[in-house]
Design a protein around this motif. Structure first.
Motif, PDB file in Angstrom:
ATOM      1  N   TYR A   1     -33.603  14.549   5.468  1.00 15.38           N
ATOM      2  CA  TYR A   1     -34.577  14.089   4.478  1.00 15.38           C
ATOM      3  C   TYR A   1     -35.995  14.510   4.868  1.00 15.38           C
ATOM      4  N   GLU A   2     -36.311  14.430   6.149  1.00 20.46           N
ATOM      5  CA  GLU A   2     -37.640  14.838   6.618  1.00 20.46           C
ATOM      6  C   GLU A   2     -37.888  16.320   6.356  1.00 20.46           C
ATOM      7  N   THR A   3     -36.860  17.128   6.587  1.00 15.27           N
ATOM      8  CA  THR A   3     -36.980  18.561   6.295  1.00 15.27           C
ATOM      9  C   THR A   3     -37.187  18.781   4.804  1.00 15.27           C
ATOM     10  N   MET A   4     -36.419  18.062   3.997  1.00 20.43           N
ATOM     11  CA  MET A   4     -36.569  18.167   2.543  1.00 20.43           C
ATOM     12  C   MET A   4     -37.991  17.833   2.127  1.00 20.43           C
ATOM     13  N   SER A   5     -38.547  16.798   2.711  1.00 22.19           N
ATOM     14  CA  SER A   5     -39.906  16.360   2.373  1.00 22.19           C
ATOM     15  C   SER A   5     -40.937  17.417   2.750  1.00 22.19           C
ATOM     16  N   GLU A   6     -40.750  18.037   3.917  1.00 24.50           N
ATOM     17  CA  GLU A   6     -41.676  19.076   4.366  1.00 24.50           C
ATOM     18  C   GLU A   6     -41.641  20.281   3.425  1.00 24.50           C
ATOM     19  N   VAL A   7     -40.434  20.693   3.058  1.00 25.08           N
ATOM     20  CA  VAL A   7     -40.290  21.830   2.147  1.00 25.08           C
ATOM     21  C   VAL A   7     -40.880  21.476   0.785  1.00 25.08           C
ATOM     22  N   TYR A   8     -40.630  20.253   0.349  1.00 32.57           N
ATOM     23  CA  TYR A   8     -41.143  19.791  -0.938  1.00 32.57           C
ATOM     24  C   TYR A   8     -42.677  19.824  -0.966  1.00 32.57           C
ATOM     25  N   GLU A   9     -43.303  19.342   0.107  1.00 33.70           N
ATOM     26  CA  GLU A   9     -44.769  19.325   0.168  1.00 33.70           C
ATOM     27  C   GLU A   9     -45.333  20.738   0.072  1.00 33.70           C
ATOM     28  N   GLU A  10     -44.688  21.688   0.740  1.00 34.23           N
ATOM     29  CA  GLU A  10     -45.145  23.077   0.668  1.00 34.23           C
ATOM     30  C   GLU A  10     -44.964  23.629  -0.747  1.00 34.23           C
ATOM     31  N   LEU A  11     -43.840  23.293  -1.353  1.00 34.60           N
ATOM     32  CA  LEU A  11     -43.555  23.770  -2.701  1.00 34.60           C
ATOM     33  C   LEU A  11     -44.566  23.220  -3.701  1.00 34.60           C
ATOM     34  N   MET A  12     -44.960  21.962  -3.516  1.00 32.24           N
ATOM     35  CA  MET A  12     -45.900  21.310  -4.426  1.00 32.24           C
ATOM     36  C   MET A  12     -47.321  21.835  -4.278  1.00 32.24           C
ATOM     37  N   SER A  13     -47.591  22.556  -3.201  1.00 33.30           N
ATOM     38  CA  SER A  13     -48.938  23.087  -2.987  1.00 33.30           C
ATOM     39  C   SER A  13     -49.195  24.345  -3.827  1.00 33.30           C
ATOM     40  N   LEU A  14     -48.153  24.827  -4.501  1.00 33.71           N
ATOM     41  CA  LEU A  14     -48.270  26.063  -5.289  1.00 33.71           C
ATOM     42  C   LEU A  14     -48.541  25.748  -6.756  1.00 33.71           C
ATOM     43  N   GLU A  15     -49.552  26.379  -7.293  1.00 39.57           N
ATOM     44  CA  GLU A  15     -49.914  26.194  -8.702  1.00 39.57           C
ATOM     45  C   GLU A  15     -50.125  27.562  -9.336  1.00 39.57           C
ATOM     46  N   TYR A  16     -49.152  27.989 -10.151  1.00 39.90           N
ATOM     47  CA  TYR A  16     -49.259  29.283 -10.806  1.00 39.90           C
ATOM     48  C   TYR A  16     -48.770  29.164 -12.248  1.00 39.90           C
ATOM     49  N   PRO A  17     -49.255  30.025 -13.131  1.00 39.97           N
ATOM     50  CA  PRO A  17     -48.796  29.987 -14.530  1.00 39.97           C
ATOM     51  C   PRO A  17     -47.327  30.389 -14.636  1.00 39.97           C
ATOM     52  N   LYS A  18     -46.676  29.876 -15.663  1.00 37.41           N
ATOM     53  CA  LYS A  18     -45.252  30.137 -15.878  1.00 37.41           C
ATOM     54  C   LYS A  18     -44.967  31.619 -16.036  1.00 37.41           C
ATOM     55  N   GLY A  19     -45.916  32.355 -16.593  1.00 35.95           N
ATOM     56  CA  GLY A  19     -45.729  33.786 -16.785  1.00 35.95           C
ATOM     57  C   GLY A  19     -45.616  34.555 -15.484  1.00 35.95           C
ATOM     58  N   LEU A  20     -46.161  33.981 -14.415  1.00 36.22           N
ATOM     59  CA  LEU A  20     -46.095  34.637 -13.099  1.00 36.22           C
ATOM     60  C   LEU A  20     -44.852  34.197 -12.334  1.00 36.22           C
ATOM     61  N   VAL A  21     -44.652  32.892 -12.270  1.00 31.63           N
ATOM     62  CA  VAL A  21     -43.447  32.331 -11.648  1.00 31.63           C
ATOM     63  C   VAL A  21     -43.251  30.916 -12.189  1.00 31.63           C
TER      64      VAL A  21
END
Length: 200
Positions: free
Chosen positions: A141-161
């Protein structure tokens, strides 16, 4: 002119069919490797991933001069499955996570694979809970949380990803996993108290 266009499109259509066949193999072998890892069959999973790598390299080579075919949904989906399998294998075996360049996939597809990786970690988490290995499940769960936090730091338009969809899915998975972990801990605590009371 029409004959020339027909020739180009016939060749592209034939190449597309070849690419579709390869992507289906990538998806199937990636899924097989993940299943093998959940069964504890690491050597089989490693062999499957090696086979997937060959297919990915073959796909990249065939579509190198055809970006209109390479940057399509079916190729993206295959890359996601491949990334998910490799990341999960790396986690289970304690290996370093490879980069997009090392896997030969676009960065956007790699990111989407990370989102799927979180879902696979949840499955691993649940299997550990079923075995009563709460402490091991907590570490997952801790690993999941770490990966999740990194994933949530990304903000890009849908057209890009289209990362927002993966972020929403990951948030839901994390919330459910925390609930499951909390419930498992409370249940274990109650069992211990009950056993102590019965002994007394």
């Amino acid at each position: 002119m029409i004959d020339g266009i027909r020739k180009v499109l016939d060749e592209k259509d034939s190449l597309r069919e070849e690419a579709l066949k390869i992507t289906r193999e990538i998806v199937r072998l990636s899924g097989d490797s993940i299943k093998a890892l959940h069964r504890g069959e690491k050597e089989l999973a490693q062999w499957r991933i090696k086979e997937v790598r060959k297919r990915v390299e073959e796909l990249n080579e065939k579509l190198q001069l055809h970006p209109d075919l390479y940057f399509t949904g079916y190729v993206q989906n295959a890359h996601q499955e491949f990334v998910e399998a490799v990341l999960f294998y790396s986690y289970i075996t304690g290996s370093e996570f490879p980069s997009p360049e090392e896997l030969g996939v676009p960065e956007a597809n790699y990111l989407l694979g990370i989102g799927d990786f979180i879902g696979e970690l949840r499955r691993h988490f649940l299997l550990l809970l079923m075995d009563g290995r709460i402490e091991d499940a907590r570490r997952v769960y801790e690993t999941m949380s770490e990966v999740y936090e990194e994933l949530m730091s990304l903000e890009y338009p849908k057209g890009l990803v289209n990362i927002r969809q993966k972020q929403d899915q990951a948030r839901y998975i994390i919330e459910r996993t925390l609930e499951d972990l909390t419930r498992a801990k409370l249940t274990k605590s109650l069992e211990e108290k009950l056993n102590n009371a019965l002994k007394k």
